[in-house]
Design a protein around this motif. Structure first.
Motif, PDB file in Angstrom:
ATOM      1  N   MET A  77       1.704   2.425  -7.049  1.00 40.75           N
ATOM      2  CA  MET A  77       0.655   1.541  -6.531  1.00 40.75           C
ATOM      3  C   MET A  77      -0.120   0.900  -7.686  1.00 40.75           C
ATOM      4  O   MET A  77      -0.368  -0.301  -7.681  1.00 40.75           O
ATOM      5  N   VAL A  82      -1.640  -2.685  -6.625  1.00 46.51           N
ATOM      6  CA  VAL A  82      -2.096  -2.490  -5.247  1.00 46.51           C
ATOM      7  C   VAL A  82      -3.503  -1.920  -5.334  1.00 46.51           C
ATOM      8  O   VAL A  82      -3.723  -0.901  -5.979  1.00 46.51           O
ATOM      9  N   SER A 123      -5.589  -6.775   4.978  1.00 47.84           N
ATOM     10  CA  SER A 123      -5.222  -6.223   3.669  1.00 47.84           C
ATOM     11  C   SER A 123      -5.353  -4.710   3.651  1.00 47.84           C
ATOM     12  O   SER A 123      -4.497  -4.007   3.107  1.00 47.84           O
ATOM     13  N   ASN A 127      -2.349  -2.152   3.005  1.00 48.13           N
ATOM     14  CA  ASN A 127      -2.558  -1.195   1.928  1.00 48.13           C
ATOM     15  C   ASN A 127      -2.382   0.232   2.451  1.00 48.13           C
ATOM     16  O   ASN A 127      -1.703   1.052   1.828  1.00 48.13           O
ATOM     17  N   LEU A 130       1.211   1.097   3.011  1.00 43.19           N
ATOM     18  CA  LEU A 130       1.948   1.338   1.767  1.00 43.19           C
ATOM     19  C   LEU A 130       1.673   2.711   1.170  1.00 43.19           C
ATOM     20  O   LEU A 130       2.330   3.110   0.213  1.00 43.19           O
ATOM     21  N   ARG A 131       0.753   3.460   1.721  1.00 40.83           N
ATOM     22  CA  ARG A 131       0.441   4.800   1.214  1.00 40.83           C
ATOM     23  C   ARG A 131       1.403   5.847   1.768  1.00 40.83           C
ATOM     24  O   ARG A 131       1.152   7.035   1.691  1.00 40.83           O
ATOM     25  N   TRP A 146       1.444  -6.236  -5.521  1.00 41.58           N
ATOM     26  CA  TRP A 146       0.416  -6.788  -4.646  1.00 41.58           C
ATOM     27  C   TRP A 146      -0.031  -8.143  -5.173  1.00 41.58           C
ATOM     28  O   TRP A 146      -0.461  -8.262  -6.315  1.00 41.58           O
ATOM     29  N   SER A 148      -2.574 -11.191  -3.816  1.00 43.63           N
ATOM     30  CA  SER A 148      -3.477 -11.764  -2.817  1.00 43.63           C
ATOM     31  C   SER A 148      -3.433 -13.275  -2.966  1.00 43.63           C
ATOM     32  O   SER A 148      -3.630 -13.798  -4.067  1.00 43.63           O
TER      33      SER A 148
END
Length: 170
Positions: A77, A82, A123, A127, A130-131, A146, A148
Motif C-alpha cells: 500500500m 495508497v 475513495s 481504500n 484494498l485492505r 493509487w 486520484s
C-alpha cells in the motif's frame, strides 16, 4: 485453462526438470488465485501424495505468514501511494464487498469505475476494499498504485501517471 499451448511450449523447452518446474511456478501466480489449487487437484488422481504435500506446505505457509502478510500488505500500500484509511470512517460493508467483487472479476486491460456524488466516501470505500491481503496478493501480484484524478492538478496527474508507467514497465 491455466496453461495454453504457448505456455506449454515455453515450459517444455527448458532443459532440466528443475527449470521446467521453475517456469511453471513462475507462471502460476499470473493465472489468477485459483491456479495453484487447480494444479493441485489435477495432480490428485495419479499423484495424491504430491497433492497432499503441496496442500500441507501451503497451509503451513499461510499459518506462519499471517502477520507477515499484513506487514507485506502495508508495504504494498505504501509503495503504491495508497493513502491510509481515515482514523474515523464508517465502513460500508455492502459497497466495500461490491468493490472487492468487481476487483476480483477484472480482466487484463479492463478497469473498475466507482462513481457518485462528491464526499460520499468512494475513495474510502475503495481504500477499505484494498485492505484485503488475499485480494491484493492473488489478483494484483505486481501491487497497486493509487492515482486520484478528481481534483488533481494536470502536472501532478501527469507525474503520477508517468511514475505508474515507470513502475509497470520497469
Amino acid at each position: 485453462m491455466i496453461i495454453n499451448h504457448d505456455d506449454y511450449d515455453v515450459i517444455k523447452a527448458k532443459e532440466t526438470r528443475k527449470e521446467r518446474v521453475a517456469a511453471l511456478l513462475t507462471l502460476l501466480p499470473q493465472r489468477g488465485p485459483q491456479a495453484f489449487e487447480e494444479v493441485v487437484e489435477a495432480l490428485r488422481p495419479n499423484n495424491s501424495w504430491l497433492a497432499d504435500e503441496l496442500e500441507s506446505q501451503l497451509n503451513e505457509l499461510n499459518d506462519s505468514s499471517s502477520t507477515s502478510a499484513a506487514d507485506e500488505l502495508n508495504n504494498v500500500m505504501r509503495a503504491g501511494a495508497v493513502p491510509t484509511l481515515p482514523a474515523v470512517h464508517v465502513p460500508r460493508q455492502v459497497y466495500t464487498e461490491a468493490v472487492r467483487a468487481g476487483l476480483r472479476e477484472l480482466k487484463e486491460g479492463r478497469f473498475l469505475a466507482v462513481h457518485g456524488m462528491a464526499g460520499i466516501g468512494k475513495s474510502v470505500c475503495v481504500n477499505h476494499a484494498l485492505r484485503d491481503a488475499e485480494l491484493v496478493f492473488s489478483h494484483f501480484p505486481g501491487g497497486v498504485f493509487w492515482v486520484s484524478v478528481g481534483q488533481a492538478d494536470t502536472d501532478v496527474l501527469i507525474n503520477k501517471v508517468q511514475a505508474l508507467c515507470e513502475r509497470v514497465v520497469g
